[in-house]
Design a protein around this motif. Structure first.
Motif, short mmCIF file in Angstrom:
data_model
loop_
_atom_site.label_atom_id
_atom_site.label_comp_id
_atom_site.label_asym_id
_atom_site.label_seq_id
_atom_site.Cartn_x
_atom_site.Cartn_y
_atom_site.Cartn_z
N GLN A 130 49.13 77.32 70.30
CA GLN A 130 48.58 78.66 70.90
C GLN A 130 47.26 78.95 70.25
O GLN A 130 46.44 79.25 71.11
N GLU A 131 46.78 78.42 69.13
CA GLU A 131 45.55 78.71 68.39
C GLU A 131 44.46 77.77 69.18
O GLU A 131 43.58 78.43 69.67
N LEU A 132 44.94 76.43 69.58
CA LEU A 132 44.02 75.50 70.19
C LEU A 132 43.82 75.91 71.56
O LEU A 132 42.59 76.00 72.15
N TYR A 133 44.80 76.58 72.36
CA TYR A 133 44.76 77.04 73.70
C TYR A 133 43.84 78.16 73.75
O TYR A 133 42.92 78.29 74.74
N ASP A 134 43.86 79.18 73.09
CA ASP A 134 42.97 80.38 72.78
C ASP A 134 41.59 79.92 72.55
O ASP A 134 40.47 80.61 73.29
N LYS A 135 41.34 79.10 71.69
CA LYS A 135 39.94 78.75 71.48
C LYS A 135 39.26 77.76 72.60
O LYS A 135 38.24 77.90 72.68
N TRP A 136 40.21 76.91 73.18
CA TRP A 136 39.65 76.12 74.32
C TRP A 136 39.42 76.73 75.63
O TRP A 136 38.43 76.56 76.20
N MET A 137 40.66 77.67 76.19
CA MET A 137 40.58 77.96 77.49
C MET A 137 40.23 79.57 77.49
O MET A 137 40.20 80.11 78.63
#
Length: 430
Positions: free
Chosen positions: A291-298
């Protein structure tokens, strides 16, 4: 013929037990080679149609017996030759070049090709009466059988098998003919299903290819040859990029640049390796972000169902659409188009980018050697023909969407049946 300890398959048909037996192939089958004499066919003898199919490497492949592009010899030429004529139930084994490919001259194949001969790069395995040929053919295709073939082949530039080495090659078979027949029949049914789905899949691909040619204007034309009822007039030529609100492109972005890494599960990253022509391959190059990577990326660039994806390189020009409303990470060498809904429809855009004319345009713009690619800058020079009526776009897009769905269903079933067959070959043989 000797009995081995623990020579029993992991999966077995009900009612059968006991050890399987290990045989030298020559004790259960005759191994025959083809004619290599003065009467061996040359180029002048080969025809695109005729009496006797003269087998080539294109006829016996890793997929089995194939009857696509074939070459024939006359009945007179066939009768002048010595060894190598097929009879019902023969197993063909490729013995030079791509060694170990198996073709079974079954009743179905012999009905289509009543006369056939092998070339010099093949051997015939002709089962004796006490052994069902279908179970021998399947053993040769099994992981255990293939491993043994690899062990007896020699040569690096052009691997080979000799008649002697194949004759002494060992096969593990059930003692009872009934068990042999059940195993062989089971794999025949699987192969029949695989062939049926492959034919339907290939037919749909050919239909799609033909419709892409007919439903889109050819080079220099402004109207297609074939059109839905109620629509007429020239299509409108526009700059491709004028159809988009924006292009989502994370070129160069990686988890490490965001101070993070991929996860074992989470949100699937859509990259140039799993965006195929018309579908998403969920098993290829499957990376996941939490979730953390998704939020930063997308963040602020979330994808939506049917949004068009386009691979810019390695490979270049594959087109697919976001399959559902799940969340995805847009990864390497793949861009997503946010369309102007009054100008172009998502499904139509996907088909347009897949059309032969557009693919040729993109290929002419691509840069690079082994890994060709296109940039947004090069896309800015591309023009596209589009129906002015959004309803016509929708009808065209929906038609191809339905075709792609059917193609994907058959491909999924093919993959499933292939996996079942591979698992059975591993578990039902020793």
């Amino acid at each position: 013929m000797r009995e081995q300890n623990n020579n029993v398959p992991a999966i077995r048909f009900e009612g059968f037990s006991g050890q399987w037996f290990t045989h030298a192939l020559q004790s259960v089958a005759d191994v025959l080679d083809g004619d290599r004499g003065a009467n061996y066919p040359n180029g002048d003898d080969l025809q695109v149609s005729g009496h006797t199919l003269f087998l080539s490497a294109s006829n016996i492949t890793s997929k089995g017996f194939m009857l696509g592009v074939s070459q024939y010899i006359s009945e007179e030429k066939s009768n002048s030759m010595g060894n190598g004529k097929l009879v019902l139930g023969d197993i063909i084994l490729t013995s030079r070049g791509s060694v170990g490919h198996i073709g079974w001259y079954s009743a179905e194949i012999s009905q289509q090709v009543p006369f056939a001969r092998i070339n010099s790069g093949m051997l015939i395995i002709r089962s004796k009466k006490q052994v069902d040929p279908s179970v021998v053919a399947q053993f040769l295709k099994s992981p255990a059988g293939k491993k043994k073939i690899d062990l007896i082949s020699f040569g690096s530039a052009q691997p080979q098998l000799t008649k002697m080495s194949v004759s002494t090659y060992t096969v593990n078979l059930p003692k009872e003919r009934d068990e042999q027949t059940k195993i062989g029949h089971y794999f025949q049914q699987l192969d029949t299903l695989i062939v049926q789905h492959q034919k339907k899949h290939d037919k749909l691909l050919n239909i799609k290819k033909a419709l892409l040619e007919k439903l889109f204007p050819k080079q220099g034309a402004t109207e297609p040859e074939l059109r839905f009822k109620g629509f007429s007039g020239a299509w409108e030529e526009r700059k491709l990029l004028s159809n988009f609100e924006r292009i989502i492109d994370f070129r160069g972005r990686t988890p490490k640049k965001l101070g993070m890494d991929w996860s074992e599960d989470g949100y699937l990253a859509l990259s140039a390796l799993n965006v195929k022509n018309g579908f998403i391959d969920f098993n290829a190059d499957a990376n996941f972000g939490d979730q953390e990577l998704y939020d930063k990326w997308m963040s602020g660039n979330e994808l939506h169902k049917n949004q068009v994806l386009f691979t810019t390189e390695a490979p270049m020009g594959n087109v697919a659409q976001v399959p559902d409303n799940q969340k995805y990470i847009l990864s390497q060498r793949t861009i997503a188009f946010e369309v102007k809904k009054k100008l172009i429809e998502d499904n139509f855009l996907a088909v347009t980018l897949s059309s032969p004319l557009m693919q040729r345009k993109l290929s002419s713009l691509s840069s690079g050697g082994t890994a060709q690619g296109v940039s947004q800058k090069s896309l800015a020079s591309v023009n596209v023909l589009v129906p002015k009526d959004i309803l016509e776009q929708t009808k065209i897009g929906n038609l191809f969407k339905q075709l792609d769905t059917l193609i994907t269903q058959h491909q999924t079933q093919l993959n499933k049946l292939g996996n079942i067959k591979q698992a059975c070959l591993e578990k039902m043989f020793v």
